[in-house]
Design a protein around this motif. Structure first.
Motif, PDB file in Angstrom:
ATOM      1  N   UNK A  34       0.841  -1.197   0.000  1.00 44.77           N
ATOM      2  CA  UNK A  34       0.000   0.000   0.000  1.00 44.77           C
ATOM      3  C   UNK A  34       0.876   1.248   0.000  1.00 44.77           C
ATOM      4  N   UNK A  35       0.369   2.286  -0.679  1.00 45.93           N
ATOM      5  CA  UNK A  35       1.177   3.507  -0.812  1.00 45.93           C
ATOM      6  C   UNK A  35       0.310   4.670  -1.290  1.00 45.93           C
ATOM      7  N   UNK A  36       0.850   5.849  -1.055  1.00 48.14           N
ATOM      8  CA  UNK A  36       0.366   7.084  -1.656  1.00 48.14           C
ATOM      9  C   UNK A  36       1.558   7.674  -2.381  1.00 48.14           C
ATOM     10  N   UNK A  37       1.410   7.949  -3.658  1.00 42.85           N
ATOM     11  CA  UNK A  37       2.542   8.344  -4.486  1.00 42.85           C
ATOM     12  C   UNK A  37       2.135   9.450  -5.450  1.00 42.85           C
ATOM     13  N   UNK A  38       3.011  10.435  -5.611  1.00 46.57           N
ATOM     14  CA  UNK A  38       2.813  11.450  -6.633  1.00 46.57           C
ATOM     15  C   UNK A  38       3.394  10.917  -7.942  1.00 46.57           C
ATOM     16  N   UNK A  39       2.684  11.128  -9.043  1.00 44.59           N
ATOM     17  CA  UNK A  39       3.202  10.796 -10.368  1.00 44.59           C
ATOM     18  C   UNK A  39       3.329  12.090 -11.148  1.00 44.59           C
ATOM     19  N   UNK A  40       4.453  12.242 -11.815  1.00 47.35           N
ATOM     20  CA  UNK A  40       4.743  13.451 -12.591  1.00 47.35           C
ATOM     21  C   UNK A  40       4.893  13.052 -14.060  1.00 47.35           C
ATOM     22  N   UNK A  41       3.983  13.522 -14.907  1.00 45.27           N
ATOM     23  CA  UNK A  41       3.975  13.204 -16.326  1.00 45.27           C
ATOM     24  C   UNK A  41       4.432  14.418 -17.135  1.00 45.27           C
ATOM     25  N   UNK A  42       5.255  14.207 -18.162  1.00 44.30           N
ATOM     26  CA  UNK A  42       5.609  15.320 -19.047  1.00 44.30           C
ATOM     27  C   UNK A  42       4.363  15.826 -19.799  1.00 44.30           C
ATOM     28  N   UNK A  43       4.390  17.063 -20.216  1.00 44.81           N
ATOM     29  CA  UNK A  43       3.303  17.615 -21.040  1.00 44.81           C
ATOM     30  C   UNK A  43       3.151  16.778 -22.305  1.00 44.81           C
ATOM     31  N   UNK A  81      -5.300   3.463 -21.262  1.00 39.50           N
ATOM     32  CA  UNK A  81      -4.165   4.338 -21.565  1.00 39.50           C
ATOM     33  C   UNK A  81      -4.200   5.460 -20.536  1.00 39.50           C
ATOM     34  N   UNK A  82      -3.083   6.068 -20.255  1.00 37.77           N
ATOM     35  CA  UNK A  82      -3.032   7.267 -19.426  1.00 37.77           C
ATOM     36  C   UNK A  82      -2.330   8.336 -20.245  1.00 37.77           C
ATOM     37  N   UNK A  83      -2.919   9.540 -20.236  1.00 35.36           N
ATOM     38  CA  UNK A  83      -2.389  10.616 -21.065  1.00 35.36           C
ATOM     39  C   UNK A  83      -2.392  11.934 -20.303  1.00 35.36           C
ATOM     40  N   UNK A  84      -1.298  12.670 -20.405  1.00 31.37           N
ATOM     41  CA  UNK A  84      -1.263  14.064 -19.959  1.00 31.37           C
ATOM     42  C   UNK A  84      -1.505  14.872 -21.226  1.00 31.37           C
ATOM     43  N   UNK A  85      -2.699  15.422 -21.366  1.00 26.86           N
ATOM     44  CA  UNK A  85      -3.089  16.076 -22.621  1.00 26.86           C
ATOM     45  C   UNK A  85      -2.920  17.587 -22.586  1.00 26.86           C
ATOM     46  N   UNK A  86      -2.345  18.108 -21.522  1.00 27.81           N
ATOM     47  CA  UNK A  86      -2.149  19.551 -21.415  1.00 27.81           C
ATOM     48  C   UNK A  86      -0.776  19.963 -21.922  1.00 27.81           C
ATOM     49  N   UNK A  87      -0.633  21.264 -22.167  1.00 25.39           N
ATOM     50  CA  UNK A  87       0.658  21.811 -22.602  1.00 25.39           C
ATOM     51  C   UNK A  87       1.618  21.951 -21.434  1.00 25.39           C
ATOM     52  N   UNK A  88       1.108  21.809 -20.217  1.00 27.08           N
ATOM     53  CA  UNK A  88       1.948  21.826 -19.019  1.00 27.08           C
ATOM     54  C   UNK A  88       2.055  20.402 -18.476  1.00 27.08           C
ATOM     55  N   UNK A  89       3.116  20.091 -17.743  1.00 29.90           N
ATOM     56  CA  UNK A  89       3.234  18.760 -17.139  1.00 29.90           C
ATOM     57  C   UNK A  89       2.059  18.482 -16.200  1.00 29.90           C
ATOM     58  N   UNK A  90       1.791  17.215 -15.984  1.00 33.79           N
ATOM     59  CA  UNK A  90       0.692  16.799 -15.114  1.00 33.79           C
ATOM     60  C   UNK A  90       1.242  16.193 -13.826  1.00 33.79           C
ATOM     61  N   UNK A  91       0.568  16.482 -12.721  1.00 33.93           N
ATOM     62  CA  UNK A  91       0.876  15.871 -11.432  1.00 33.93           C
ATOM     63  C   UNK A  91      -0.390  15.208 -10.919  1.00 33.93           C
ATOM     64  N   UNK A  92      -0.248  13.967 -10.473  1.00 30.80           N
ATOM     65  CA  UNK A  92      -1.364  13.173  -9.966  1.00 30.80           C
ATOM     66  C   UNK A  92      -0.948  12.606  -8.616  1.00 30.80           C
ATOM     67  N   UNK A  93      -1.903  12.512  -7.689  1.00 31.01           N
ATOM     68  CA  UNK A  93      -1.648  11.793  -6.449  1.00 31.01           C
ATOM     69  C   UNK A  93      -2.436  10.503  -6.512  1.00 31.01           C
ATOM     70  N   UNK A  94      -1.742   9.369  -6.331  1.00 28.17           N
ATOM     71  CA  UNK A  94      -2.320   8.043  -6.498  1.00 28.17           C
ATOM     72  C   UNK A  94      -2.222   7.264  -5.195  1.00 28.17           C
ATOM     73  N   UNK A  95      -3.295   6.543  -4.854  1.00 28.87           N
ATOM     74  CA  UNK A  95      -3.326   5.688  -3.666  1.00 28.87           C
ATOM     75  C   UNK A  95      -3.727   4.287  -4.091  1.00 28.87           C
TER      76      UNK A  95
END
Length: 162
Positions: free
Chosen positions: A76-85, A135-149
């Motif tokens: 079990x975990x809580x993790x930030x994921x950082x995706x490029x734009x 699929x998972x996609x960061x569709x913005x022109x800025x990087x995406x940050x997600x918090x996942x549990x």
């Protein structure tokens, strides 16, 4: 299931609060905190959360992770994921279910056969069932940050070739 969602929401609220408003912490605090009410309270500002390379390099760059609590590789975990734009994964599954909240950017998480994927901006939430192709996609022109549990390790089984 309702208890898991409640636990996730509470963890997300507290983690968002300490990431945005805290001024005292160090990276060692991340490893000490396990997310199940043990040890002392933790406050870690965003700039002190380590960014760790995952080796997951697909359409647009590499995903980085930032540990908040638990063990992303084993339990079990809580993790930030950082995706490029403008990043896009290959079709894949995960062994375990997970819950995610978008903190920055715009994410899409379409399942197989879904033609009108919802755009999820900051504050949006999704649940991903383990074993379900998507699929998972960061569709913005800025990087995406997600918090996942998740209650289990975070892994991926890629189902298509690049």
């Amino acid at each position: 299931m309702a208890m898991q969602v409640q636990r996730f929401v509470l963890c997300s609220i507290f983690l968002a609060g300490f990431c945005c408003f805290s001024h005292q912490a160090n990276a060692q605090d991340v490893a000490k905190h396990d997310g199940v009410n043990t040890g002392s309270s933790v406050q870690i500002p965003d700039e002190k959360i380590p960014r760790v390379k995952t080796g997951i390099v697909q359409h647009g760059g590499e995903i980085l992770i930032g540990p908040a609590y638990g063990d992303v590789q084993n339990g079990h975990h809580g993790t930030f994921l950082y995706f490029p734009a403008n990043w896009s994964s290959l079709e894949h599954t995960h062994t375990f279910d997970y819950y995610a909240v978008v903190i920055k950017g715009t994410i899409q998480n379409p399942r197989v056969g879904e033609t009108d994927a919802v755009k999820l901006g900051p504050g949006s939430y999704w649940y991903q069932k383990g074993g379900e192709p998507h699929w998972t996609k960061c569709v913005s022109k800025e990087p995406c940050t997600v918090f996942l549990v998740s209650e289990g390790k975070f892994d991926a089984q890629v189902l298509e070739k690049e």
